[in-house]
Structure formats: C-alpha cells, structure tokens
Motif scaffolding. Structure first.
Motif, mmCIF file in Angstrom:
data_model
loop_
_atom_site.group_PDB
_atom_site.id
_atom_site.type_symbol
_atom_site.label_atom_id
_atom_site.label_comp_id
_atom_site.label_asym_id
_atom_site.label_seq_id
_atom_site.Cartn_x
_atom_site.Cartn_y
_atom_site.Cartn_z
ATOM 1 N N ARG A 58 19.663 -36.630 44.143
ATOM 2 C CA ARG A 58 18.586 -35.828 43.555
ATOM 3 C C ARG A 58 17.765 -35.327 42.407
ATOM 4 O O ARG A 58 17.636 -34.195 42.895
ATOM 5 C CB ARG A 58 18.941 -34.730 45.395
ATOM 6 C CG ARG A 58 19.274 -35.483 46.300
ATOM 7 C CD ARG A 58 18.274 -35.845 47.132
ATOM 8 N NE ARG A 58 18.824 -36.036 48.842
ATOM 9 C CZ ARG A 58 18.082 -36.673 49.676
ATOM 10 N NH1 ARG A 58 18.135 -37.500 48.930
ATOM 11 N NH2 ARG A 58 19.237 -36.574 50.424
ATOM 12 N N TYR B 213 15.762 -35.505 41.062
ATOM 13 C CA TYR B 213 13.876 -35.174 40.749
ATOM 14 C C TYR B 213 14.158 -33.975 41.285
ATOM 15 O O TYR B 213 13.473 -32.763 40.985
ATOM 16 C CB TYR B 213 13.168 -35.791 41.703
ATOM 17 C CG TYR B 213 12.900 -37.053 41.111
ATOM 18 C CD1 TYR B 213 12.534 -37.790 40.236
ATOM 19 C CD2 TYR B 213 13.253 -38.465 42.522
ATOM 20 C CE1 TYR B 213 12.361 -39.309 39.548
ATOM 21 C CE2 TYR B 213 13.420 -39.864 42.142
ATOM 22 C CZ TYR B 213 12.498 -39.499 40.592
ATOM 23 O OH TYR B 213 12.392 -41.667 40.244
ATOM 24 N N TYR B 214 14.768 -33.913 42.095
ATOM 25 C CA TYR B 214 14.844 -31.930 42.637
ATOM 26 C C TYR B 214 15.835 -31.045 42.193
ATOM 27 O O TYR B 214 15.332 -29.497 41.333
ATOM 28 C CB TYR B 214 15.572 -31.943 44.253
ATOM 29 C CG TYR B 214 15.014 -32.678 44.924
ATOM 30 C CD1 TYR B 214 13.577 -31.371 46.090
ATOM 31 C CD2 TYR B 214 14.984 -33.905 46.491
ATOM 32 C CE1 TYR B 214 12.661 -32.073 46.478
ATOM 33 C CE2 TYR B 214 14.459 -34.208 46.379
ATOM 34 C CZ TYR B 214 13.479 -33.803 47.254
ATOM 35 O OH TYR B 214 12.613 -34.333 48.478
ATOM 36 N N PHE C 181 7.963 -30.850 42.421
ATOM 37 C CA PHE C 181 8.955 -30.692 43.689
ATOM 38 C C PHE C 181 8.298 -31.443 44.980
ATOM 39 O O PHE C 181 8.914 -32.216 45.308
ATOM 40 C CB PHE C 181 9.465 -29.426 44.143
ATOM 41 C CG PHE C 181 9.712 -29.401 45.365
ATOM 42 C CD1 PHE C 181 11.068 -29.108 45.635
ATOM 43 C CD2 PHE C 181 8.735 -28.501 45.965
ATOM 44 C CE1 PHE C 181 11.015 -29.034 46.639
ATOM 45 C CE2 PHE C 181 9.532 -28.059 47.491
ATOM 46 C CZ PHE C 181 10.897 -28.785 47.850
ATOM 47 N N PHE C 182 7.255 -30.953 44.440
ATOM 48 C CA PHE C 182 5.799 -32.014 45.479
ATOM 49 C C PHE C 182 5.719 -33.191 45.960
ATOM 50 O O PHE C 182 6.212 -33.916 46.381
ATOM 51 C CB PHE C 182 4.673 -31.070 46.238
ATOM 52 C CG PHE C 182 4.674 -30.209 46.496
ATOM 53 C CD1 PHE C 182 4.118 -29.777 48.011
ATOM 54 C CD2 PHE C 182 4.188 -28.653 45.905
ATOM 55 C CE1 PHE C 182 4.048 -28.483 48.181
ATOM 56 C CE2 PHE C 182 4.229 -27.518 46.548
ATOM 57 C CZ PHE C 182 3.882 -27.897 48.170
ATOM 58 N N ALA D 21 8.473 -35.314 44.178
ATOM 59 C CA ALA D 21 9.529 -36.413 44.928
ATOM 60 C C ALA D 21 9.800 -35.737 46.028
ATOM 61 O O ALA D 21 10.499 -36.596 46.374
ATOM 62 C CB ALA D 21 10.649 -35.073 43.855
ATOM 63 N N SER D 22 9.294 -34.706 46.543
ATOM 64 C CA SER D 22 9.362 -34.991 48.276
ATOM 65 C C SER D 22 8.427 -35.802 48.488
ATOM 66 O O SER D 22 8.796 -35.984 49.946
ATOM 67 C CB SER D 22 9.119 -33.457 48.112
ATOM 68 O OG SER D 22 7.663 -33.031 48.364
ATOM 69 N N ALA D 23 7.900 -36.082 48.128
ATOM 70 C CA ALA D 23 6.714 -37.057 48.988
ATOM 71 C C ALA D 23 7.081 -37.965 48.604
ATOM 72 O O ALA D 23 7.082 -38.924 49.044
ATOM 73 C CB ALA D 23 5.272 -37.547 48.376
ATOM 74 N N TYR D 24 8.121 -38.897 47.543
ATOM 75 C CA TYR D 24 8.348 -40.104 46.841
ATOM 76 C C TYR D 24 9.255 -40.554 48.637
ATOM 77 O O TYR D 24 10.514 -39.985 49.079
ATOM 78 C CB TYR D 24 9.571 -39.769 46.297
ATOM 79 C CG TYR D 24 10.217 -41.408 45.602
ATOM 80 C CD1 TYR D 24 9.195 -42.198 44.830
ATOM 81 C CD2 TYR D 24 12.023 -41.190 45.887
ATOM 82 C CE1 TYR D 24 10.377 -43.580 44.629
ATOM 83 C CE2 TYR D 24 12.136 -42.903 45.410
ATOM 84 C CZ TYR D 24 11.436 -43.405 44.772
ATOM 85 O OH TYR D 24 12.034 -44.420 44.433
ATOM 86 N N LEU D 25 8.769 -41.955 49.003
ATOM 87 C CA LEU D 25 9.710 -43.154 49.366
ATOM 88 C C LEU D 25 9.877 -44.059 49.202
ATOM 89 O O LEU D 25 9.236 -44.510 48.511
ATOM 90 C CB LEU D 25 8.730 -43.208 51.277
ATOM 91 C CG LEU D 25 9.290 -43.204 52.209
ATOM 92 C CD1 LEU D 25 10.205 -43.731 52.819
ATOM 93 C CD2 LEU D 25 8.186 -43.938 52.922
ATOM 94 N N PRO E 119 0.511 -35.360 49.361
ATOM 95 C CA PRO E 119 1.224 -34.177 47.902
ATOM 96 C C PRO E 119 0.369 -34.830 47.144
ATOM 97 O O PRO E 119 -0.047 -34.233 46.504
ATOM 98 C CB PRO E 119 2.638 -35.152 48.839
ATOM 99 C CG PRO E 119 2.537 -35.202 50.150
ATOM 100 C CD PRO E 119 1.365 -35.853 49.865
#
Length: 118
Positions: A8, A10-11, A48-49, A51-55, A74
């Motif tokens: 993780r 990116y986070y 953060f946003f 990275a949370s949208a990365y799939l 995002p």
C-alpha cells in the motif's frame, strides 16, 4: 505489517504528505511556509483519493466493453479540487502580500506583537 506498508505504498506516501503538511502548517511561523504546508497537505489528499480509485488491470469505461472498470468519479473530483486548491492558494498569497504591505512582516509572532502595540 511491513508487507502491508509495501503493498500500500500509495497510501503510505499520502499519509506522509498529510503529516508533513500538517506539521509545517502548525510549526511554521511564516505565512508563506504555512501556505506551502497547506499545499503539501492538499497533495496528500489528492494522492489518497487517486490511490483509492486505482484498480489493478482496470481500464477507463470508454475504452472497452468488458473487464474491470476504473471509476472516473474520484479523478473528476480531484480535478475540481486542484482548481479549487489553486484558487485558494492565490487568495492566501494575495492576503499575505496585503499583510506584508500593511505590517511589514510575514511572521506570526511579529504580527501579534505589532497588533498588540496598536
């Protein structure tokens, strides 16, 4: 724990930027440095946003009919946030220029002393 941090990354980078930005905004006495800290904090939120949208393996919904899709929401929100962030930075720097023209200082402590002396 280390495996979680490595996977993780990116986070981890986002939270490091959030921490650095918060520290600079609190610890710096200079107004320009506070604005720079605010921009670092903003960048952490953007990362953060995003990275949370990365799939992993995901594509944009317009490129193909099958497969996992990455939500574009995002990314659109972050584009709007970038525009708002630039405007906020411009207003803050404009206020700093006005404070310097009025009081001749950019440091918080000196400004307090000048204001108490009036």
């Amino acid at each position: 724990m280390i495996d979680l941090l490595v996977t993780r990354d990116y986070y981890v980078a986002a939270f490091l930027l959030l921490g650095i930005g918060t520290y600079v905004m609190i610890a710096a006495g200079n107004f320009v440095k506070k604005v720079i800290g605010m921009n670092i904090f903003q960048t952490g939120i953007f990362l953060f946003f995003i990275a949370s949208a990365y799939l992993n393996g995901g594509t944009a919904p317009v490129l193909s009919d099958s497969g996992p899709y990455v939500s574009p929401l995002p990314h659109v929100l972050i584009l709007t946030a970038i525009v708002v962030g630039v405007a906020l930075t411009a207003v803050a720097l404009g206020m700093i220029v006005r404070i310097y023209a009025e009081y001749g200082t950019l440091t918080e402590d000196t400004l307090k002393e000048v204001r108490e002396g009036e």
